[in-house]
Design an enzyme around this catalytic site. Structure first.
Site, PDB file in Angstrom:
ATOM      1  N   HIS A 173       2.282  19.566  72.608  1.00  0.00           N
ATOM      2  CA  HIS A 173       1.633  18.536  73.420  1.00  0.00           C
ATOM      3  C   HIS A 173       1.667  18.866  74.910  1.00  0.00           C
ATOM      4  CE1 HIS A 173       5.521  17.075  74.943  1.00  0.00           C
ATOM      5  NE2 HIS A 173       5.970  17.260  73.705  1.00  0.00           N
ATOM      6  N   ARG A 195       2.144  17.907  79.042  1.00  0.00           N
ATOM      7  CA  ARG A 195       3.333  17.453  79.763  1.00  0.00           C
ATOM      8  C   ARG A 195       3.401  15.931  79.846  1.00  0.00           C
ATOM      9  NH1 ARG A 195       4.655  18.541  86.090  1.00  0.00           N
ATOM     10  NH2 ARG A 195       3.643  16.485  86.230  1.00  0.00           N
ATOM     11  N   THR A 196       4.613  15.408  79.822  1.00  0.00           N
ATOM     12  CA  THR A 196       4.873  13.991  80.054  1.00  0.00           C
ATOM     13  C   THR A 196       5.725  13.850  81.314  1.00  0.00           C
ATOM     14  OG1 THR A 196       6.997  13.873  78.864  1.00  0.00           O
ATOM     15  CG2 THR A 196       4.980  13.678  77.540  1.00  0.00           C
ATOM     16  N   ASN A 224       9.134  15.181  80.572  1.00  0.00           N
ATOM     17  CA  ASN A 224       9.222  16.637  80.712  1.00  0.00           C
ATOM     18  C   ASN A 224       9.439  17.012  82.167  1.00  0.00           C
ATOM     19  OD1 ASN A 224       6.628  17.160  78.269  1.00  0.00           O
ATOM     20  ND2 ASN A 224       8.798  17.474  77.952  1.00  0.00           N
ATOM     21  N   ARG A 266       2.199  11.286  72.610  1.00  0.00           N
ATOM     22  CA  ARG A 266       1.908  12.480  73.404  1.00  0.00           C
ATOM     23  C   ARG A 266       1.210  13.556  72.584  1.00  0.00           C
ATOM     24  NH1 ARG A 266       7.450  11.905  72.687  1.00  0.00           N
ATOM     25  NH2 ARG A 266       8.705  13.680  71.965  1.00  0.00           N
ATOM     26  N   GLU A 269       9.354  15.369  66.865  1.00  0.00           N
ATOM     27  CA  GLU A 269      10.429  16.143  67.467  1.00  0.00           C
ATOM     28  C   GLU A 269      11.747  15.811  66.764  1.00  0.00           C
ATOM     29  OE1 GLU A 269      11.712  18.667  68.642  1.00  0.00           O
ATOM     30  OE2 GLU A 269      11.040  18.657  70.733  1.00  0.00           O
TER      31      GLU A 269
END
Length: 235
Positions: free
Chosen positions: A8, A10-11, A14, A57, A77
């Site tokens: 995915h 970036r968040t 992250n 995400r 995850e």
């Protein structure tokens, strides 16, 4: 048969170095720019099936392909339990023994969550199902399966598909945001043919400062420990 594992975008977590696990922060502006830059390249590979983690995400990353996809929780995850939402420094301070064990390569259930073996088991079960579906459909001679997933899940699944013992999985560098790994079936089994792949991009998208050339810079898209991938220390 080919299996493409696409991490995915970036968040915000992250970006600031927070462990995510099963938490569900959305893509940030950089993450959306990454998806806009990379999705057309993966779409051009003509995937036969796309399956995404059910976390937002990943679903938002998969949606960037403009193709039908289904979501499956088995691509989530690794569950980090009480570590989720913590920075690396906070986790090390609160759970020093777990932190030391993890950083020396032990596959432990941090925060009361899962091990990477657990992740490989559930993601591998899904892959076996999708692989059997594609084999029976026989729609193309070399079908492409795309999984949109997470850094830790990708690493565990690569190790499982290649038949490698879990203690060696950490040798695979973690995927940066919106990069992919490609495995291809050959005589004798699957081979890892691409890892941490991404385009070299130039130009601008969106508002000033959000250029494609920036979207995949190491400082913005590189693997971070917020996605549960350690820099292992010697035992």
């Amino acid at each position: 048969m080919r299996l493409l594992l696409w991490r995915h975008g970036r968040t915000t977590w992250n970006d600031i170095g927070r462990f995510q696990g099963h938490a569900d922060p959305p893509l940030d502006d950089t993450g959306r720019a990454q998806v806009a830059a990379v999705a057309p390249l993966i779409r051009a590979m003509n995937p036969d099936v796309v399956v995404s983690s059910d976390l937002q995400r990943c679903r938002d990353t998969a949606a960037g392909l403009g193709l039908p996809f289904r979501a499956d929780a088995r691509l989530r995850e690794v569950d980090l339990g009480r570590w989720s939402g913590l920075t690396g420094a906070e986790a090390a301070a609160r759970y020093p023994e777990e932190d030391r064990a993890w950083r020396t390569g032990e596959d432990i259930p941090r925060g009361g969550g899962e091990t990477y073996r657990d992740v490989a088991r559930r993601a591998g079960e899904l892959f076996d199902e999708v692989r059997a579906e594609q084999a029976s459909a026989a729609s193309t001679p070399d079908p492409l399966i795309v999984f949109v997933l997470h850094g830790g899940t990708a690493r565990a699944l690569i190790g499982r598909v290649l038949g490698m013992p879990p203690q060696l999985w950490w040798h695979f560098g973690p995927l940066a945001n919106c990069r992919w790994s490609l495995l291809r079936l050959a005589e004798g089994g699957f081979r890892l043919t691409e890892h941490n792949a991404a385009p070299l991009l130039t130009g601008k998208v969106g508002r000033a400062g959000s250029g494609l050339s920036q979207a995949l810079l190491p400082s913005q898209g590189a693997p971070t420990e917020s996605d549960t991938e350690p820099v292992h220390l010697p035992k």
